[in-house]
Design a protein around this motif. Sequence first.
Motif, short mmCIF file in Angstrom:
data_model
loop_
_atom_site.label_atom_id
_atom_site.label_comp_id
_atom_site.label_asym_id
_atom_site.label_seq_id
_atom_site.Cartn_x
_atom_site.Cartn_y
_atom_site.Cartn_z
N MET A 99 12.72 -5.23 -5.51
CA MET A 99 12.48 -5.77 -4.17
C MET A 99 11.53 -4.96 -3.31
O MET A 99 11.04 -5.47 -2.29
N ASN A 100 11.23 -3.73 -3.66
CA ASN A 100 10.31 -2.92 -2.86
C ASN A 100 8.87 -3.02 -3.34
O ASN A 100 8.01 -2.28 -2.87
N VAL B 141 1.84 -3.10 -5.09
CA VAL B 141 1.91 -2.51 -3.75
C VAL B 141 3.36 -2.08 -3.53
O VAL B 141 4.28 -2.91 -3.56
N LEU B 142 3.58 -0.80 -3.32
CA LEU B 142 4.93 -0.30 -3.01
C LEU B 142 5.16 -0.49 -1.52
O LEU B 142 4.53 0.18 -0.69
N VAL B 143 6.06 -1.39 -1.16
CA VAL B 143 6.23 -1.78 0.24
C VAL B 143 7.24 -0.85 0.90
O VAL B 143 8.39 -1.22 1.18
N THR B 144 6.80 0.38 1.14
CA THR B 144 7.66 1.38 1.80
C THR B 144 6.89 2.18 2.85
O THR B 144 7.36 3.24 3.29
N GLU B 145 5.73 1.67 3.28
CA GLU B 145 4.92 2.38 4.26
C GLU B 145 5.35 2.01 5.68
O GLU B 145 5.84 0.90 5.92
N HIS C 146 4.40 -1.38 7.10
CA HIS C 146 4.92 -2.59 6.48
C HIS C 146 6.08 -3.14 7.32
O HIS C 146 6.75 -2.38 8.01
N PRO C 147 6.33 -4.46 7.26
CA PRO C 147 7.37 -5.05 8.11
C PRO C 147 8.73 -4.37 7.94
O PRO C 147 9.19 -4.17 6.82
N TYR C 148 9.33 -4.01 9.06
CA TYR C 148 10.69 -3.43 9.16
C TYR C 148 10.80 -1.99 8.66
O TYR C 148 11.73 -1.27 9.02
N VAL C 149 9.90 -1.54 7.81
CA VAL C 149 10.11 -0.30 7.06
C VAL C 149 10.06 0.94 7.94
O VAL C 149 10.76 1.93 7.68
N GLY C 150 9.28 0.92 9.01
CA GLY C 150 9.11 2.10 9.84
C GLY C 150 10.38 2.63 10.47
O GLY C 150 10.46 3.80 10.86
N ALA C 151 11.43 1.78 10.56
CA ALA C 151 12.69 2.22 11.15
C ALA C 151 13.55 3.02 10.18
O ALA C 151 14.54 3.62 10.60
N PRO D 172 7.97 7.23 3.30
CA PRO D 172 7.34 6.40 2.27
C PRO D 172 7.87 6.72 0.86
O PRO D 172 8.10 7.87 0.52
N GLY D 173 8.05 5.66 0.09
CA GLY D 173 8.53 5.83 -1.28
C GLY D 173 10.03 5.78 -1.42
O GLY D 173 10.55 5.69 -2.54
N HIS D 174 10.76 5.82 -0.31
CA HIS D 174 12.22 5.75 -0.35
C HIS D 174 12.63 4.29 -0.12
O HIS D 174 12.64 3.80 1.01
#
Length: 380
Positions: free
Chosen positions: A292-293, A307-311, A314-319, A323-325
């Motif tokens: 899913m990531n 694309v690893l969506v953990t930056e 990226h939507p929602y991720v900043g909270a 990165p990478g987790h």
Amino acid sequence: MTRTTIGVGMVGYAFMGRVHSQAWRTVSAFFDLPVTPVMAALSGRSREAATEAAARMGWAAVETDWKDLVNRDDVGIVDICTPGDSHAEIAIAALQAGKHVICEKPLANTVEEAQAMVAAAAASPGRSMVAFNYRRVPAIALARRMVAAGELGQIRHVRAQYLQDWIVDPGFPLVWRLQKDKAGSGALGDIGAHIIDTAQFVTGQQIVGVSALTETFVKERPLAAASSGLGGSRTGEMGTVTVDDAALFIGRMSEGALASFEATRFATGRKNALRLEVNGSLGSLAFDFEAMNELWVSSGGEGFRRVLVTEPDHPYVGAWWPPGHGLGYEHTFTHEIKDFLEAVGNGTDPSPSFADGLRVQRVLAAVEQSAAEGRYKEIP
């Protein structure tokens, strides 16, 4: 800073109740919200079971009648986590009482029930949302952003699958999800609703017609004990399965794209494979919830890249984490509760709305009709 608080009352405490409870508990710790939820009350028919669930999941009080929960002065939001046969009655009562409502998917068991819910939402001062949580997977939200920005060009093909295997064993009991009077439909409504909504959300197009097949592979199953859930105990007697085990359909999208959909709970070895591929004139993207990531992207005629969506952008991720987790299933519910609370606090309409849920319900009904009649069905 002093923030407004709002009491939440939840109806139901099984699988969906557990993940919703975690979302209500954690959302304020990670997102800066205009309103803070207070877990006021939980409703369940068994006082003993509901009291145990409330203590374990963080609810302050218990009601054994959902009507009493809806009428509590300390409840401003009603969260519906029950089987589909009760969605309309609870939601309409809550909206008529002026409460905000978030309701699990699919919105209802029939188009007529969904229409009544939409009418109640339009007449109520309360805000309402249907809980299609997969919209809140960061990779899916990023896919929507890319399509909306024109990065894929004209959308030509959509392929969506939701593959599970939890009822492959013919000895698995006849739980409520296998009974039409409670669930509305089988794999079609349970997981097919998700890929219908996800495909429409990502592409920004509506499904306007379908041609479908459905099948029930195991016609009878052992009756489940009254208190059992998924995989619960059995009584030794047999009962008839009254829903589909699998649904397969092709469709046409509102801007000309061709689409295919498969929903089954008989894909041996697949646990929760919600998959989406979109092909456009300039590029493509592909997603699988079992990873899913990750979002796979093709552009300029080249092969797919991961694309690893953990930056943080990226939507929602900043909270969340560095990165990478990666995030997990439960985070999608925290994200939907976050979006719902922002809409409630800011006085705006949340998305997906009950009207969006009705559109999905119309597709589900058209699939069933197409399969029964053996012909293409247009969708209003």
